[in-house]
Design an enzyme around this catalytic site. Sequence first.
Site, PDB file in Angstrom:
ATOM      1  N   GLU A  57       0.828   4.051   1.706  1.00 38.12           N
ATOM      2  CA  GLU A  57       1.315   4.571   2.997  1.00 38.12           C
ATOM      3  C   GLU A  57       2.457   3.697   3.519  1.00 38.12           C
ATOM      4  O   GLU A  57       3.445   4.209   4.055  1.00 38.12           O
ATOM      5  CB  GLU A  57       0.184   4.584   4.036  1.00 38.12           C
ATOM      6  CG  GLU A  57      -1.044   5.363   3.608  1.00 38.12           C
ATOM      7  CD  GLU A  57      -2.082   4.501   2.871  1.00 38.12           C
ATOM      8  OE1 GLU A  57      -1.680   3.656   2.047  1.00 38.12           O
ATOM      9  OE2 GLU A  57      -3.272   4.704   3.117  1.00 38.12           O
ATOM     10  N   HIS A  62       0.824  -1.212   0.000  1.00 36.37           N
ATOM     11  CA  HIS A  62       0.000   0.000   0.000  1.00 36.37           C
ATOM     12  C   HIS A  62       0.863   1.268   0.000  1.00 36.37           C
ATOM     13  O   HIS A  62       2.024   1.256   0.429  1.00 36.37           O
ATOM     14  CB  HIS A  62      -0.945  -0.006   1.203  1.00 36.37           C
ATOM     15  CG  HIS A  62      -2.043  -1.014   1.069  1.00 36.37           C
ATOM     16  ND1 HIS A  62      -3.155  -1.034   1.879  1.00 36.37           N
ATOM     17  CD2 HIS A  62      -2.199  -2.029   0.168  1.00 36.37           C
ATOM     18  CE1 HIS A  62      -3.959  -2.021   1.487  1.00 36.37           C
ATOM     19  NE2 HIS A  62      -3.390  -2.649   0.477  1.00 36.37           N
ATOM     20  N   CYS A 101      -6.377   2.337   4.885  1.00 35.71           N
ATOM     21  CA  CYS A 101      -7.058   1.113   5.317  1.00 35.71           C
ATOM     22  C   CYS A 101      -6.610   0.797   6.744  1.00 35.71           C
ATOM     23  O   CYS A 101      -5.687   1.428   7.269  1.00 35.71           O
ATOM     24  CB  CYS A 101      -6.721  -0.050   4.378  1.00 35.71           C
ATOM     25  SG  CYS A 101      -5.041  -0.679   4.606  1.00 35.71           S
ATOM     26  N   CYS A 138      -2.848   0.021   7.086  1.00 39.78           N
ATOM     27  CA  CYS A 138      -2.002   1.217   7.010  1.00 39.78           C
ATOM     28  C   CYS A 138      -2.181   2.080   8.251  1.00 39.78           C
ATOM     29  O   CYS A 138      -1.213   2.687   8.740  1.00 39.78           O
ATOM     30  CB  CYS A 138      -2.313   2.019   5.751  1.00 39.78           C
ATOM     31  SG  CYS A 138      -1.726   1.191   4.265  1.00 39.78           S
TER      32      CYS A 138
HETATM   33  O1  LIG Z   1      -4.711   2.221   2.627  1.00 39.24           O
HETATM   34  C1  LIG Z   1      -4.716   1.848   1.426  1.00 39.24           C
HETATM   35  C2  LIG Z   1      -5.746   1.110   0.878  1.00 39.24           C
HETATM   36  C3  LIG Z   1      -5.639   0.610  -0.376  1.00 39.24           C
HETATM   37  N1  LIG Z   1      -4.522   0.849  -1.105  1.00 39.24           N
HETATM   38  C4  LIG Z   1      -4.397   0.276  -2.443  1.00 39.24           C
HETATM   39  C5  LIG Z   1      -4.346  -1.225  -2.485  1.00 39.24           C
HETATM   40  C6  LIG Z   1      -4.935  -1.561  -3.837  1.00 39.24           C
HETATM   41  O2  LIG Z   1      -3.899  -1.456  -4.833  1.00 39.24           O
HETATM   42  C7  LIG Z   1      -5.939  -0.424  -4.034  1.00 39.24           C
HETATM   43  C8  LIG Z   1      -7.346  -0.833  -3.638  1.00 39.24           C
HETATM   44  O3  LIG Z   1      -7.909  -1.523  -4.698  1.00 39.24           O
HETATM   45  P1  LIG Z   1      -9.499  -1.746  -4.799  1.00 39.24           P
HETATM   46  O4  LIG Z   1      -9.700  -2.297  -6.183  1.00 39.24           O
HETATM   47  O5  LIG Z   1     -10.157  -0.414  -4.594  1.00 39.24           O
HETATM   48  O6  LIG Z   1      -9.857  -2.719  -3.721  1.00 39.24           O
HETATM   49  O7  LIG Z   1      -5.535   0.638  -3.188  1.00 39.24           O
HETATM   50  C9  LIG Z   1      -3.508   1.632  -0.592  1.00 39.24           C
HETATM   51  O8  LIG Z   1      -2.483   1.881  -1.260  1.00 39.24           O
HETATM   52  N2  LIG Z   1      -3.645   2.127   0.650  1.00 39.24           N
HETATM   53 ZN   LIG Z   2      -3.515   0.323   3.381  1.00 33.75          ZN
END
Ligand SMILES: O=c1ccn([C@H]2C[C@H](O)[C@@H](COP(=O)(O)O)O2)c(=O)[nH]1
Ligand SMILES: [Zn+2]
Length: 174
Positions: free
Chosen positions: A89, A87, A115, A118
């Site tokens: 972060e 991710h 998320c 993170c």
């Molecule tokens: O905190 C976060 C949450 C998600 N991500 C990234 C991980 C994935 O590459 C996408 C999410 O994909 P979806 O198709 O929307 O589920 O975003 C992140 O970098 N940081």
């Molecule tokens: Zn994340």
Amino acid sequence: MSDDLHQTSSGKRLDVISWDEFFMSVAIAAQRRSKDPNTQVGACIANTNHRILSVGYNGTPSALNDDFFPWGTSDDPLQDKHNYVVHAEANAVLNYRGSLKDLEGSTVYVTLFPCHDCAKILAQVGVGEVVYLDNKYADTDDGRISRRILDSCGISYRQVIVDVQIGTGGQARQ
Ligand SMILES: O=c1ccn([C@H]2C[C@H](O)[C@@H](COP(=O)(O)O)O2)c(=O)[nH]1
Ligand SMILES: [Zn+2]
């Protein structure tokens, strides 16, 4: 001060972008490096002296050839991108080459609300504030857990709306 709203009587420009706009622009530029077709995320960590400490975006680990790993989702965990992507972060924290102590009290500018994984990472390195653009997963369990973690750890968060123009993109290379 002169009557001109754009500069002082000494000639100094006044209509500069704010720090929020500046750091979020960096996060948006980083986001544009992401190969994820559905959700691109960029993060920029700035300290209280307005210095950029690190930047990251969501992508596979650099040693992993991202041509040969899935960028979609699947019921088969081996074919689901979420199991291979680091991710934004997390990458911003991992990309920092100084002492992690420097991240204490810093602000993370991120194009998508963190998320819960993170949120835990940011809490563990002592980030003080999260500034985000989008929060499309706010009404999910993950969004609720994430806010609970940030609230419990005393990490403030706020949304900003920025109007920035960054290049036009180009041919993806690597
Ligand atoms: O905190 C976060 C949450 C998600 N991500 C990234 C991980 C994935 O590459 C996408 C999410 O994909 P979806 O198709 O929307 O589920 O975003 C992140 O970098 N940081
Ligand atoms: Zn994340």
